[in-house]
Design a protein around this motif. Structure first.
Motif, short mmCIF file in Angstrom:
data_model
loop_
_atom_site.label_atom_id
_atom_site.label_comp_id
_atom_site.label_asym_id
_atom_site.label_seq_id
_atom_site.Cartn_x
_atom_site.Cartn_y
_atom_site.Cartn_z
N ALA A 64 0.88 -1.15 -0.33
CA ALA A 64 0.27 0.16 -0.42
C ALA A 64 0.47 1.11 0.10
O ALA A 64 0.72 2.41 -0.61
N LEU A 65 2.17 1.43 0.38
CA LEU A 65 2.81 1.85 1.20
C LEU A 65 3.25 2.57 -0.97
O LEU A 65 3.50 4.04 -1.33
N VAL A 66 3.74 1.22 -1.24
CA VAL A 66 4.41 1.70 -3.27
C VAL A 66 3.74 2.66 -3.78
O VAL A 66 3.57 3.17 -4.96
N ALA A 67 1.77 2.39 -3.87
CA ALA A 67 1.16 2.21 -4.16
C ALA A 67 0.83 2.77 -4.30
O ALA A 67 0.56 4.46 -5.05
N GLY A 68 0.89 4.21 -2.69
CA GLY A 68 0.54 5.65 -2.28
C GLY A 68 1.93 6.50 -2.99
O GLY A 68 1.44 7.47 -3.33
N LEU A 69 3.21 5.98 -3.24
CA LEU A 69 3.88 6.79 -3.46
C LEU A 69 3.84 7.13 -4.82
O LEU A 69 3.95 7.70 -5.11
N ILE A 70 3.41 5.58 -5.87
CA ILE A 70 3.13 5.77 -7.19
C ILE A 70 2.02 6.83 -7.67
O ILE A 70 2.24 7.47 -8.44
N ASN A 71 1.10 6.86 -7.09
CA ASN A 71 0.21 7.30 -6.77
C ASN A 71 0.72 9.14 -7.21
O ASN A 71 0.19 10.22 -7.95
N SER A 72 0.94 9.15 -5.68
CA SER A 72 1.35 10.66 -5.37
C SER A 72 2.42 11.35 -6.52
O SER A 72 2.31 12.19 -7.11
N VAL A 73 3.24 10.17 -7.14
CA VAL A 73 4.30 11.33 -7.94
C VAL A 73 3.29 11.26 -9.42
O VAL A 73 3.66 12.34 -10.42
N GLY A 74 2.37 10.44 -9.74
CA GLY A 74 1.09 10.63 -10.64
C GLY A 74 0.10 11.74 -10.66
O GLY A 74 0.53 12.07 -11.56
N LEU A 75 0.21 12.34 -9.64
CA LEU A 75 -1.39 13.03 -9.33
C LEU A 75 0.23 14.46 -9.95
O LEU A 75 -0.60 15.36 -10.39
#
Length: 230
Positions: free
Chosen positions: A17-28
């Motif tokens: 979940a931490l990995v996904a949140g990190l990736i998503n923040s870079v996307g945003l």
């Protein structure tokens, strides 16, 4: 009930979940303020884009949706079933997720949209790694369903039903991991831009190594017990 939930599931869910949140923040922050770890917002943008945007922009969103689908399809092919279970090829899929993120970095630093598609495929692959464990739906790349399930559990508790503390803990770990990952991703993006994706890629590799070691030890213990009984 998840009274016998092994700790590796909880730890792994938090880290993923931490990995996904990190990736998503870079996307945003870097993909025109567009999320990539889940598809609800992207699907909405596609719907509005058909009316308000150009064909090229709408087609780009469609490809992001398709990339996520393909990533999930890869997991579905190799896992062959949704329930979490030791011995499955989680490590190999985590290595593949890392490779997709490395590819995303390469293209994103060259202003290529291919980077968006690879990052989306990585998230789709991760989200499909596991569907359920002892009745608990586990999704590590978004938290809408997690909040919904927690709400249902709280409502049931108020109605007098038993509250599954272990399941609630799992859900809270996923939410915490996603939020912490988002904050970490924003900080790393401010320093390294798209190179920040090296961090989730590295975490995937580390997690794959840990899982391989854990699985090997578990298999060794099983064989030892089998010989002892024989």
């Amino acid at each position: 009930m998840i009274s016998k939930l092994p700790r590796w599931v909880e730890y792994g869910a938090f880290v993923l979940a931490l990995v996904a949140g990190l990736i998503n923040s870079v996307g945003l922050l870097g993909f025109k303020h567009q999320s990539i770890s889940h598809l609800s917002g992207t699907a909405t943008l596609l719907g509005t884009g058909v009316i308000t945007s150009t064909f090229t922009d709408a087609f780009h969103l469609l490809l992001i949706l398709f990339s996520f689908l393909m990533g999930a399809g890869i997991s579905g092919y190799f896992i062959r079933g949704g329930a979490l279970k030791l011995g499955r090829n989680y490590s190999g899929l985590l290595y593949l997720e890392a490779a997709l993120l490395f590819g995303a970095i390469y293209f994103l630093t060259k202003d290529s949209l291919n980077g968006h598609y690879l990052a989306s495929a990585a998230c789709g692959l991760q989200n499909a790694l596991a569907t359920t464990y002892s009745g608990a739906v586990i999704r590590t790349t978004h938290v809408t369903g997690i909040f919904t399930d927690l709400g249902i559990m709280l409502g049931a508790k108020l109605r007098g039903e038993t509250f599954d503390n272990r399941k609630a803990l799992l859900f809270l770990l996923i939410i915490t991991g996603f939020v912490v990952g988002g904050g970490l991703g924003a900080y790393l993006f401010s320093l390294f831009k798209f190179y920040a994706l090296f961090v989730p890629a590295g975490i995937c590799i580390f997690l794959a190594l840990i899982y391989s070691i854990y699985n090997a030890n578990a298999n060794a213990k099983t064989k030892t017990k089998t010989k002892a009984r024989g």
